[in-house]
Design a protein around this motif. Structure first.
Motif, PDB file in Angstrom:
ATOM      1  N   ALA A   7       0.831  -1.207   0.000  1.00 30.62           N
ATOM      2  CA  ALA A   7       0.000   0.000   0.000  1.00 30.62           C
ATOM      3  C   ALA A   7       0.869   1.263   0.000  1.00 30.62           C
ATOM      4  O   ALA A   7       1.768   1.373  -0.812  1.00 30.62           O
ATOM      5  CB  ALA A   7      -0.996  -0.038   1.148  1.00 30.62           C
ATOM      6  N   ASP A   8       0.596   2.207   0.903  1.00 31.71           N
ATOM      7  CA  ASP A   8       1.330   3.478   0.855  1.00 31.71           C
ATOM      8  C   ASP A   8       2.796   3.325   1.254  1.00 31.71           C
ATOM      9  O   ASP A   8       3.620   4.175   0.917  1.00 31.71           O
ATOM     10  CB  ASP A   8       0.638   4.551   1.687  1.00 31.71           C
ATOM     11  CG  ASP A   8       0.655   4.300   3.181  1.00 31.71           C
ATOM     12  OD1 ASP A   8       0.632   3.115   3.592  1.00 31.71           O
ATOM     13  OD2 ASP A   8       0.675   5.279   3.941  1.00 31.71           O
ATOM     14  N   ILE A   9       3.146   2.254   1.925  1.00 31.06           N
ATOM     15  CA  ILE A   9       4.556   2.006   2.239  1.00 31.06           C
ATOM     16  C   ILE A   9       5.302   1.709   0.935  1.00 31.06           C
ATOM     17  O   ILE A   9       6.406   2.188   0.711  1.00 31.06           O
ATOM     18  CB  ILE A   9       4.733   0.848   3.243  1.00 31.06           C
ATOM     19  CG1 ILE A   9       3.863   1.035   4.479  1.00 31.06           C
ATOM     20  CG2 ILE A   9       6.197   0.662   3.604  1.00 31.06           C
ATOM     21  CD1 ILE A   9       4.108   2.312   5.249  1.00 31.06           C
ATOM     22  N   LEU A  10       4.681   0.963   0.054  1.00 32.40           N
ATOM     23  CA  LEU A  10       5.245   0.677  -1.264  1.00 32.40           C
ATOM     24  C   LEU A  10       5.474   1.984  -2.013  1.00 32.40           C
ATOM     25  O   LEU A  10       6.520   2.177  -2.634  1.00 32.40           O
ATOM     26  CB  LEU A  10       4.291  -0.234  -2.036  1.00 32.40           C
ATOM     27  CG  LEU A  10       4.726  -0.714  -3.404  1.00 32.40           C
ATOM     28  CD1 LEU A  10       4.064  -2.064  -3.685  1.00 32.40           C
ATOM     29  CD2 LEU A  10       4.365   0.258  -4.479  1.00 32.40           C
ATOM     30  N   ALA A  11       4.529   2.912  -1.929  1.00 36.77           N
ATOM     31  CA  ALA A  11       4.684   4.203  -2.601  1.00 36.77           C
ATOM     32  C   ALA A  11       5.867   4.992  -2.035  1.00 36.77           C
ATOM     33  O   ALA A  11       6.566   5.691  -2.778  1.00 36.77           O
ATOM     34  CB  ALA A  11       3.396   5.015  -2.478  1.00 36.77           C
ATOM     35  N   LEU A  12       6.114   4.878  -0.745  1.00 32.75           N
ATOM     36  CA  LEU A  12       7.226   5.600  -0.126  1.00 32.75           C
ATOM     37  C   LEU A  12       8.581   5.022  -0.520  1.00 32.75           C
ATOM     38  O   LEU A  12       9.579   5.743  -0.576  1.00 32.75           O
ATOM     39  CB  LEU A  12       7.088   5.585   1.399  1.00 32.75           C
ATOM     40  CG  LEU A  12       5.939   6.408   1.975  1.00 32.75           C
ATOM     41  CD1 LEU A  12       5.777   6.124   3.466  1.00 32.75           C
ATOM     42  CD2 LEU A  12       6.154   7.896   1.721  1.00 32.75           C
ATOM     43  N   THR A  13       8.632   3.721  -0.767  1.00 30.63           N
ATOM     44  CA  THR A  13       9.904   3.076  -1.117  1.00 30.63           C
ATOM     45  C   THR A  13      10.114   2.979  -2.626  1.00 30.63           C
ATOM     46  O   THR A  13      11.245   2.830  -3.079  1.00 30.63           O
ATOM     47  CB  THR A  13       9.987   1.655  -0.529  1.00 30.63           C
ATOM     48  OG1 THR A  13       8.955   0.849  -1.110  1.00 30.63           O
ATOM     49  CG2 THR A  13       9.866   1.683   0.982  1.00 30.63           C
TER      50      THR A  13
END
Length: 90
Positions: A7-13
């Motif tokens: 989710a948004d963790i994927l977007a941050l990395t």
């Protein structure tokens, strides 16, 4: 160790998965290393002060760290770590 982001963790990395080759003794050290790599937005999403953000769930080999030693759970080089935001909806 393999680290998987969702989710948004994927977007941050900017990636869904990576292999972490730096030796780390525990989850806290890993998260600090990831924060150094991915910057302040990642750090703010993952941490609340020096603890794990209550809106984040982390699994080590399919086991929730909340049922292990939390952010101080030990890690081994062959672990698979999955980092999820807690989502709700209906």
């Amino acid at each position: 160790m393999i680290i998987r982001y969702f989710a948004d963790i994927l977007a941050l990395t900017g990636r869904g998965e990576e292999t972490w080759t730096n030796a780390v003794p525990d989850m806290r050290s890993l998260l600090q290393g990831l924060a150094a790599q991915y910057g302040s937005a990642f750090e703010k999403r993952i941490f609340e002060g020096d603890q794990l953000n209550k809106a984040i769930t982390i699994f080590i080999n399919g086991r929730d760290v909340a049922h292990l030693k939390g952010i101080d759970s030990p890690l081994k080089s062959d672990n698979v770590v999955a980092i999820f935001p807690i989502v709700a909806g209906g």
